[in-house]
Design a protein around this motif. Structure first.
Motif, PDB file in Angstrom:
ATOM      1  N   LEU A 119       0.848  -1.186   0.000  1.00  0.00           N
ATOM      2  CA  LEU A 119       0.000   0.000   0.000  1.00  0.00           C
ATOM      3  C   LEU A 119       0.884   1.237   0.000  1.00  0.00           C
ATOM      4  O   LEU A 119       1.818   1.355   0.805  1.00  0.00           O
ATOM      5  N   ASP A 120       0.584   2.155  -0.920  1.00  0.00           N
ATOM      6  CA  ASP A 120       1.232   3.469  -0.964  1.00  0.00           C
ATOM      7  C   ASP A 120       0.138   4.515  -0.910  1.00  0.00           C
ATOM      8  O   ASP A 120      -0.778   4.514  -1.749  1.00  0.00           O
ATOM      9  N   ALA A 121       0.223   5.427   0.043  1.00  0.00           N
ATOM     10  CA  ALA A 121      -0.791   6.472   0.194  1.00  0.00           C
ATOM     11  C   ALA A 121      -0.095   7.767   0.596  1.00  0.00           C
ATOM     12  O   ALA A 121       0.789   7.765   1.461  1.00  0.00           O
ATOM     13  N   GLY A 122      -0.499   8.857  -0.009  1.00  0.00           N
ATOM     14  CA  GLY A 122       0.097  10.144   0.322  1.00  0.00           C
ATOM     15  C   GLY A 122      -0.397  11.217  -0.623  1.00  0.00           C
ATOM     16  O   GLY A 122      -1.185  10.970  -1.549  1.00  0.00           O
ATOM     17  N   ARG A 123       0.056  12.427  -0.392  1.00  0.00           N
ATOM     18  CA  ARG A 123      -0.353  13.560  -1.220  1.00  0.00           C
ATOM     19  C   ARG A 123       0.276  13.474  -2.592  1.00  0.00           C
ATOM     20  O   ARG A 123       1.437  13.084  -2.737  1.00  0.00           O
ATOM     21  N   SER A 124      -0.502  13.856  -3.599  1.00  0.00           N
ATOM     22  CA  SER A 124      -0.009  13.919  -4.964  1.00  0.00           C
ATOM     23  C   SER A 124      -0.043  15.361  -5.434  1.00  0.00           C
ATOM     24  O   SER A 124      -0.357  16.273  -4.664  1.00  0.00           O
ATOM     25  N   ARG A 125       0.275  15.565  -6.697  1.00  0.00           N
ATOM     26  CA  ARG A 125       0.314  16.932  -7.214  1.00  0.00           C
ATOM     27  C   ARG A 125      -1.074  17.566  -7.224  1.00  0.00           C
ATOM     28  O   ARG A 125      -1.214  18.772  -7.054  1.00  0.00           O
ATOM     29  N   HIS A 126      -2.111  16.764  -7.382  1.00  0.00           N
ATOM     30  CA  HIS A 126      -3.468  17.299  -7.483  1.00  0.00           C
ATOM     31  C   HIS A 126      -4.297  17.079  -6.216  1.00  0.00           C
ATOM     32  O   HIS A 126      -5.389  17.639  -6.115  1.00  0.00           O
ATOM     33  N   GLY A 127      -3.833  16.283  -5.270  1.00  0.00           N
ATOM     34  CA  GLY A 127      -4.633  16.030  -4.077  1.00  0.00           C
ATOM     35  C   GLY A 127      -4.054  14.892  -3.267  1.00  0.00           C
ATOM     36  O   GLY A 127      -2.968  14.996  -2.711  1.00  0.00           O
ATOM     37  N   PHE A 128      -4.781  13.781  -3.228  1.00  0.00           N
ATOM     38  CA  PHE A 128      -4.360  12.611  -2.454  1.00  0.00           C
ATOM     39  C   PHE A 128      -4.491  11.376  -3.330  1.00  0.00           C
ATOM     40  O   PHE A 128      -5.453  11.246  -4.096  1.00  0.00           O
ATOM     41  N   ARG A 129      -3.540  10.460  -3.200  1.00  0.00           N
ATOM     42  CA  ARG A 129      -3.531   9.257  -4.038  1.00  0.00           C
ATOM     43  C   ARG A 129      -3.235   8.039  -3.179  1.00  0.00           C
ATOM     44  O   ARG A 129      -2.329   8.062  -2.344  1.00  0.00           O
ATOM     45  N   LEU A 130      -4.028   6.994  -3.391  1.00  0.00           N
ATOM     46  CA  LEU A 130      -3.838   5.716  -2.711  1.00  0.00           C
ATOM     47  C   LEU A 130      -3.660   4.646  -3.774  1.00  0.00           C
ATOM     48  O   LEU A 130      -4.468   4.546  -4.708  1.00  0.00           O
ATOM     49  N   VAL A 131      -2.571   3.862  -3.631  1.00  0.00           N
ATOM     50  CA  VAL A 131      -2.288   2.783  -4.577  1.00  0.00           C
ATOM     51  C   VAL A 131      -2.121   1.496  -3.789  1.00  0.00           C
ATOM     52  O   VAL A 131      -1.253   1.405  -2.909  1.00  0.00           O
ATOM     53  N   ALA A 132      -2.945   0.509  -4.093  1.00  0.00           N
ATOM     54  CA  ALA A 132      -2.887  -0.801  -3.440  1.00  0.00           C
ATOM     55  C   ALA A 132      -2.576  -1.850  -4.495  1.00  0.00           C
ATOM     56  O   ALA A 132      -3.161  -1.837  -5.585  1.00  0.00           O
ATOM     57  N   ARG A 133      -1.666  -2.746  -4.166  1.00  0.00           N
ATOM     58  CA  ARG A 133      -1.277  -3.816  -5.093  1.00  0.00           C
ATOM     59  C   ARG A 133      -1.372  -5.158  -4.392  1.00  0.00           C
ATOM     60  O   ARG A 133      -0.980  -5.286  -3.226  1.00  0.00           O
ATOM     61  N   THR A 134      -1.874  -6.147  -5.117  1.00  0.00           N
ATOM     62  CA  THR A 134      -1.941  -7.519  -4.620  1.00  0.00           C
ATOM     63  C   THR A 134      -1.552  -8.455  -5.754  1.00  0.00           C
ATOM     64  O   THR A 134      -1.663  -8.098  -6.939  1.00  0.00           O
ATOM     65  N   PRO A 135      -1.099  -9.668  -5.438  1.00  0.00           N
ATOM     66  CA  PRO A 135      -0.732 -10.626  -6.495  1.00  0.00           C
ATOM     67  C   PRO A 135      -1.917 -10.936  -7.398  1.00  0.00           C
ATOM     68  O   PRO A 135      -3.038 -11.165  -6.928  1.00  0.00           O
ATOM     69  N   ALA A 136      -1.668 -10.926  -8.695  1.00  0.00           N
ATOM     70  CA  ALA A 136      -2.730 -11.205  -9.675  1.00  0.00           C
ATOM     71  C   ALA A 136      -2.885 -12.678  -9.947  1.00  0.00           C
ATOM     72  O   ALA A 136      -3.836 -13.094 -10.622  1.00  0.00           O
ATOM     73  N   THR A 137      -1.937 -13.501  -9.452  1.00  0.00           N
ATOM     74  CA  THR A 137      -2.024 -14.952  -9.631  1.00  0.00           C
ATOM     75  C   THR A 137      -1.730 -15.636  -8.312  1.00  0.00           C
ATOM     76  O   THR A 137      -1.074 -15.053  -7.437  1.00  0.00           O
ATOM     77  N   ALA A 138      -2.225 -16.828  -8.170  1.00  0.00           N
ATOM     78  CA  ALA A 138      -1.979 -17.593  -6.957  1.00  0.00           C
ATOM     79  C   ALA A 138      -0.511 -18.018  -6.907  1.00  0.00           C
ATOM     80  O   ALA A 138       0.083 -18.335  -7.949  1.00  0.00           O
ATOM     81  N   PRO A 139       0.116 -18.027  -5.740  1.00  0.00           N
ATOM     82  CA  PRO A 139       1.516 -18.449  -5.646  1.00  0.00           C
ATOM     83  C   PRO A 139       1.652 -19.923  -5.999  1.00  0.00           C
ATOM     84  O   PRO A 139       0.812 -20.751  -5.669  1.00  0.00           O
ATOM     85  N   VAL A 140       2.756 -20.242  -6.689  1.00  0.00           N
ATOM     86  CA  VAL A 140       3.010 -21.618  -7.118  1.00  0.00           C
ATOM     87  C   VAL A 140       3.987 -22.271  -6.149  1.00  0.00           C
ATOM     88  O   VAL A 140       5.028 -21.708  -5.817  1.00  0.00           O
ATOM     89  N   ASP A 141       3.615 -23.437  -5.677  1.00  0.00           N
ATOM     90  CA  ASP A 141       4.475 -24.199  -4.782  1.00  0.00           C
ATOM     91  C   ASP A 141       5.593 -24.860  -5.592  1.00  0.00           C
ATOM     92  O   ASP A 141       5.331 -25.743  -6.411  1.00  0.00           O
ATOM     93  N   VAL A 142       6.853 -24.421  -5.383  1.00  0.00           N
ATOM     94  CA  VAL A 142       7.975 -24.934  -6.191  1.00  0.00           C
ATOM     95  C   VAL A 142       8.224 -26.389  -5.914  1.00  0.00           C
ATOM     96  O   VAL A 142       8.891 -27.088  -6.679  1.00  0.00           O
ATOM     97  N   GLY A 143       7.729 -26.912  -4.796  1.00  0.00           N
ATOM     98  CA  GLY A 143       7.965 -28.318  -4.471  1.00  0.00           C
ATOM     99  C   GLY A 143       6.952 -29.243  -5.096  1.00  0.00           C
ATOM    100  O   GLY A 143       7.075 -30.455  -5.011  1.00  0.00           O
ATOM    101  N   SER A 144       5.906 -28.688  -5.711  1.00  0.00           N
ATOM    102  CA  SER A 144       4.869 -29.510  -6.302  1.00  0.00           C
ATOM    103  C   SER A 144       5.185 -29.793  -7.755  1.00  0.00           C
ATOM    104  O   SER A 144       6.025 -29.145  -8.375  1.00  0.00           O
ATOM    105  N   PRO A 145       4.533 -30.775  -8.388  1.00  0.00           N
ATOM    106  CA  PRO A 145       4.759 -31.051  -9.813  1.00  0.00           C
ATOM    107  C   PRO A 145       4.481 -29.841 -10.672  1.00  0.00           C
ATOM    108  O   PRO A 145       5.047 -29.718 -11.761  1.00  0.00           O
TER     109      PRO A 145
END
Length: 399
Positions: free
Chosen positions: A372-398
């Motif tokens: 999460l990034d939130a703070g003042r921007s040039r025009h006002g206030f901006r909030l940016v939230a990011r989450t994984p777009a894909t499920a994590p892959v278990d490297v130990g699985s086939p």
């Protein structure tokens, strides 16, 4: 934009108050608001009042004039004010409008040209209470009657004729707006009821699918255990152990289902944000239905909470007039991410640092693997939230 987590009910309540147009007042405050909206139009009665207080007529004529003026104003307010909510029957409306027009003609003929402004109210009443087909010929008829009364009194004011004609047809537009608003409110209530019914049916189907088989199996094994208990206690104990296992699994399934019902959805939050921002007088720039294919439920839920928090703060604390929301997929060093951006042109609230809302939101996003990034921007206030777009892959699985 402050950091306080609240629901959007104030915005929805404000929208509901705006949708009260066209209904009869329920409280004294609503009646006063409607009356304040109507009373300024009584300014055209200033000329008849001035004529009565100028002592230009005999005492009997003055008394009759006051009585006629009060009756005229009372009928006008009754038709326009009361009929806005609880409408009279068509014969009653027609009779009252006829009495209103007759009073206007009689008062103009007997007391002079100062009373010609009464036809403005007759035209407004025709546009406000009659169906469109009837209003389309009664408004010009009122204009013609005013023209004749003006010629009789020696007045040839073309602007007043145009005013009478235009204000009557303007009231037909206002009446159509009121009718559309009422129908829209009813349609929204119907859609909400249908959505609730659909959700209730879905809940019933899910519970049946989850518990129907489990409860049937528990019943069957209970009967078997009862039959085996006297002669085969070991087999009965096995059946009882199976019953315990099935009941535990059913409990897990019910808990997972309830968790899914409680999880906020990003599409639903976008629709709620549009309603809340519009009701608060904020110009909303929202995306269409976001592409959520392959996005984990936990990621979607975290972004939905972020959108709710951001829009709540915009509505309540920022004083913004514009709010832009964007949902995009981005490829980062940490993998594909789903990014939610909420930017407004407000002051950012009075808080000097992140409050409980943003702190809790940061923890929720971190738990989902996001930032999460939130703070003042040039025009006002901006909030940016990011989450994984894909499920994590278990490297130990086939996989």
């Amino acid at each position: 934009m402050s950091a306080t987590t609240d629901d959007l009910r104030p915005g929805e309540a404000r929208a509901e108050r705006l949708m009260r147009m066209g209904e009869s007042p329920r409280t004294g405050g609503e009646a006063l608001c409607k009356l304040v909206w109507i009373l300024p139009w009584l300014i055209f009665l200033s000329s008849p009042v001035q004529d009565l207080v100028s002592h230009a007529h005999t005492t009997a004529a003055t008394v009759a004039g006051w009585a006629g003026l009060l009756a005229f104003a009372g009928i006008y307010l009754t038709l326009v004010f009361r009929n806005m909510g609880r409408q009279f029957s068509e014969p009653v409306v027609a009779c009252l409008v006829a009495v209103l027009g007759t009073l206007a003609v009689v008062l103009c003929l007997t007391l002079g040209g100062h009373w010609i402004g009464l036809f403005v109210y007759v035209s407004v009443t025709c546009g406000a209470v009659f169906p469109l087909r009837t209003a389309y010929w009664t408004i010009p008829l009122t204009t013609v009657a005013m023209l004749l009364m003006g010629l009789h009194a020696g007045q040839r004011d073309g602007w007043t004729l145009i005013l009478v004609l235009l204000v009557g047809f303007a009231m037909t537009g206002v009446r159509q707006l009121v009718r559309t608003t009422v129908e829209l409110r009813k349609a929204r209530a119907t859609v909400a009821q249908l959505a609730a019914n659909e959700e209730r049916l879905r809940l019933a189907r899910d519970l049946h699918d989850l518990l129907g088989h489990s409860l049937s199996l528990i019943t069957l094994k209970s009967e078997l255990a009862g039959r085996m208990l006297p002669a085969h206690p070991d087999k009965a104990a096995q059946q009882i152990a199976d019953i315990e296992q099935v009941s535990r699994q059913a409990l897990v399934d019910v808990r997972e289902a309830v968790t899914g019902y409680r999880r906020p959805r990003l599409s639903a939050e976008l629709a709620g944000a549009r309603v809340a921002l519009t009701a608060a007088g904020v110009t909303a720039e929202l995306p269409a239905e976001p592409d959520l294919d392959g996005v984990p439920e936990e990621s979607e839920s975290a972004l939905a909470w972020a959108l709710r928090e951001a829009v709540t703060n915009v509505v309540r604390h920022s004083g913004a007039r514009r709010c832009a929301v964007e949902v995009v997929r981005r490829q980062t060093l940490d993998g594909p991410m789903l990014e939610l951006s909420v930017e407004d042109n407000g002051s950012g609230g009075s808080g000097s640092g992140p409050g409980n809302g943003l702190t809790g939101l940061t923890e929720r996003l971190t738990k989902a693997g996001g930032t999460l990034d939130a703070g003042r921007s040039r025009h006002g206030f901006r909030l940016v939230a990011r989450t994984p777009a894909t499920a994590p892959v278990d490297v130990g699985s086939p996989a």
